[in-house]
Scaffold this motif. Structure first.
Motif, mmCIF file in Angstrom:
data_model
loop_
_atom_site.group_PDB
_atom_site.id
_atom_site.type_symbol
_atom_site.label_atom_id
_atom_site.label_comp_id
_atom_site.label_asym_id
_atom_site.label_seq_id
_atom_site.Cartn_x
_atom_site.Cartn_y
_atom_site.Cartn_z
ATOM 1 N N THR A 18 -3.364 2.512 -10.319
ATOM 2 C CA THR A 18 -2.727 2.375 -9.006
ATOM 3 C C THR A 18 -3.754 2.572 -7.893
ATOM 4 N N ALA A 19 -4.639 3.537 -8.061
ATOM 5 C CA ALA A 19 -5.693 3.770 -7.071
ATOM 6 C C ALA A 19 -6.631 2.556 -6.991
ATOM 7 N N LYS A 20 -6.959 1.963 -8.154
ATOM 8 C CA LYS A 20 -7.810 0.770 -8.159
ATOM 9 C C LYS A 20 -7.096 -0.389 -7.466
ATOM 10 N N GLU A 21 -5.812 -0.524 -7.724
ATOM 11 C CA GLU A 21 -5.025 -1.593 -7.096
ATOM 12 C C GLU A 21 -5.006 -1.420 -5.574
ATOM 13 N N MET A 22 -4.894 -0.183 -5.121
ATOM 14 C CA MET A 22 -4.905 0.074 -3.684
ATOM 15 C C MET A 22 -6.260 -0.295 -3.084
ATOM 16 N N ALA A 23 -7.349 0.047 -3.772
ATOM 17 C CA ALA A 23 -8.686 -0.282 -3.279
ATOM 18 C C ALA A 23 -8.878 -1.800 -3.232
ATOM 19 N N LEU A 74 0.830 -1.200 0.000
ATOM 20 C CA LEU A 74 0.000 0.000 0.000
ATOM 21 C C LEU A 74 0.869 1.257 0.000
ATOM 22 N N LYS A 75 1.932 1.247 0.790
ATOM 23 C CA LYS A 75 2.855 2.385 0.819
ATOM 24 C C LYS A 75 3.526 2.560 -0.537
ATOM 25 N N ASP A 76 3.972 1.447 -1.136
ATOM 26 C CA ASP A 76 4.613 1.508 -2.455
ATOM 27 C C ASP A 76 3.654 2.060 -3.500
ATOM 28 N N ASP A 77 2.400 1.583 -3.470
ATOM 29 C CA ASP A 77 1.409 2.076 -4.427
ATOM 30 C C ASP A 77 1.108 3.553 -4.197
ATOM 31 N N ARG A 111 -6.959 -3.200 -0.292
ATOM 32 C CA ARG A 111 -7.667 -2.987 0.979
ATOM 33 C C ARG A 111 -8.795 -4.006 1.146
ATOM 34 N N ALA A 112 -9.530 -4.246 0.059
ATOM 35 C CA ALA A 112 -10.625 -5.224 0.120
ATOM 36 C C ALA A 112 -10.066 -6.626 0.393
ATOM 37 N N ASP A 113 -8.975 -6.976 -0.261
ATOM 38 C CA ASP A 113 -8.348 -8.285 -0.037
ATOM 39 C C ASP A 113 -7.861 -8.419 1.407
ATOM 40 N N ASP A 114 -7.289 -7.345 1.941
ATOM 41 C CA ASP A 114 -6.797 -7.384 3.316
ATOM 42 C C ASP A 114 -7.955 -7.523 4.293
ATOM 43 N N ALA A 115 -9.049 -6.833 4.046
ATOM 44 C CA ALA A 115 -10.219 -6.952 4.921
ATOM 45 C C ALA A 115 -10.761 -8.382 4.879
ATOM 46 N N ASP A 116 -10.771 -8.986 3.697
ATOM 47 C CA ASP A 116 -11.223 -10.371 3.553
ATOM 48 C C ASP A 116 -10.282 -11.318 4.297
ATOM 49 N N ALA A 117 -8.984 -11.091 4.172
ATOM 50 C CA ALA A 117 -8.002 -11.927 4.873
ATOM 51 C C ALA A 117 -8.150 -11.786 6.385
ATOM 52 N N GLN A 118 -8.422 -10.579 6.865
ATOM 53 C CA GLN A 118 -8.616 -10.360 8.302
ATOM 54 C C GLN A 118 -9.856 -11.105 8.793
ATOM 55 N N GLU A 119 -10.918 -11.047 7.997
ATOM 56 C CA GLU A 119 -12.156 -11.747 8.361
ATOM 57 C C GLU A 119 -11.914 -13.261 8.436
ATOM 58 N N LYS A 120 -11.188 -13.792 7.472
ATOM 59 C CA LYS A 120 -10.870 -15.229 7.477
ATOM 60 C C LYS A 120 -9.996 -15.580 8.671
ATOM 61 N N TYR A 121 -9.035 -14.713 8.990
ATOM 62 C CA TYR A 121 -8.172 -14.954 10.151
ATOM 63 C C TYR A 121 -9.008 -15.021 11.426
ATOM 64 N N LEU A 122 -9.905 -14.056 11.589
ATOM 65 C CA LEU A 122 -10.734 -14.027 12.797
ATOM 66 C C LEU A 122 -11.594 -15.284 12.901
ATOM 67 N N LYS A 123 -12.123 -15.736 11.770
ATOM 68 C CA LYS A 123 -12.949 -16.941 11.774
ATOM 69 C C LYS A 123 -12.104 -18.170 12.142
ATOM 70 N N GLN A 124 -10.923 -18.307 11.530
ATOM 71 C CA GLN A 124 -10.041 -19.446 11.828
ATOM 72 C C GLN A 124 -9.561 -19.400 13.276
#
Length: 185
Positions: A130-135, A55-58, A138-151
């Motif tokens: 680049t802005a689309k990639e950042m968005a 995200l910082k690089d983008d 963020r969506a992928d990270d939120a999904d990964a966080q949700e999966k982590y919390l469930k696991q």
């Protein structure tokens, strides 16, 4: 009565051995579950760090693209030049439109001037991408966080059940020891 008590003590001794075995197995399972939870957390932390770096690089890339767009726009405005556009032209035929021109270079080469004009448009498209990639990141990270919390929640429930079973087994073993001592007295 003594024979019954001795048989009862023998059964309790066997049950104690079984319970010790179960408790030992549960302790191994608990340790494995705790290790799985630690590994899951470690993986998620690494994933989060990678996401933040990407995200910082983008973000840095988007800033550089905006600076380049501003610098080029300023250059064209300062020099009172029209911003050239990308123009795609078909080949020009001097004589016969069905025959390709001969490949010969004569005169001064002027460069690829028609391709430099759309640079601002290209940079703007890159900034949008680049802005689309950042968005999406963020969506992928939120999904990964949700999966982590469930696991992690599932592992925590497993750990709680294992510890509850261990506590029950230990209390049964303690109760049998107490009863055995009373019988011996």
């Amino acid at each position: 009565s003594i024979k019954k008590t001795e048989d009862s003590l023998k059964r309790m001794g066997n049950t104690e051995k079984e319970l010790k075995g179960e408790v030992g197995a549960l302790e191994i399972e608990i340790a494995a579950t705790q290790k799985d939870m630690a590994d899951l957390l470690k993986f998620r932390n690494k994933e989060e760090a990678d996401f933040k770096q990407a995200l910082k690089d983008d973000s840095d890339a988007a800033d550089l693209l905006r600076q380049a767009i501003a610098a080029l726009s300023s250059f064209y405005k300062r020099n009172k030049m029209d911003v050239p556009q990308l123009i795609q032209k078909g080949p020009e035929y001097a004589q016969d439109p069905d025959k390709a021109p001969e490949a010969s270079f004569s005169g001064d080469y002027g460069g690829r001037k028609s391709e430099s004009g759309g640079i601002i448009a290209i940079l703007e498209m890159l900034a949008e991408d680049t802005a689309k990639e950042m968005a999406e990141g963020r969506a992928d990270d939120a999904d990964a966080q949700e999966k982590y919390l469930k696991q992690n929640g599932a592992l925590q429930a497993t750990l709680d059940a294992q510890e509850e079973t261990k506590a029950f087994s230990c209390s049964v073993r303690s109760e049998e020891r107490r009863v055995g001592k009373e019988c011996r007295s």
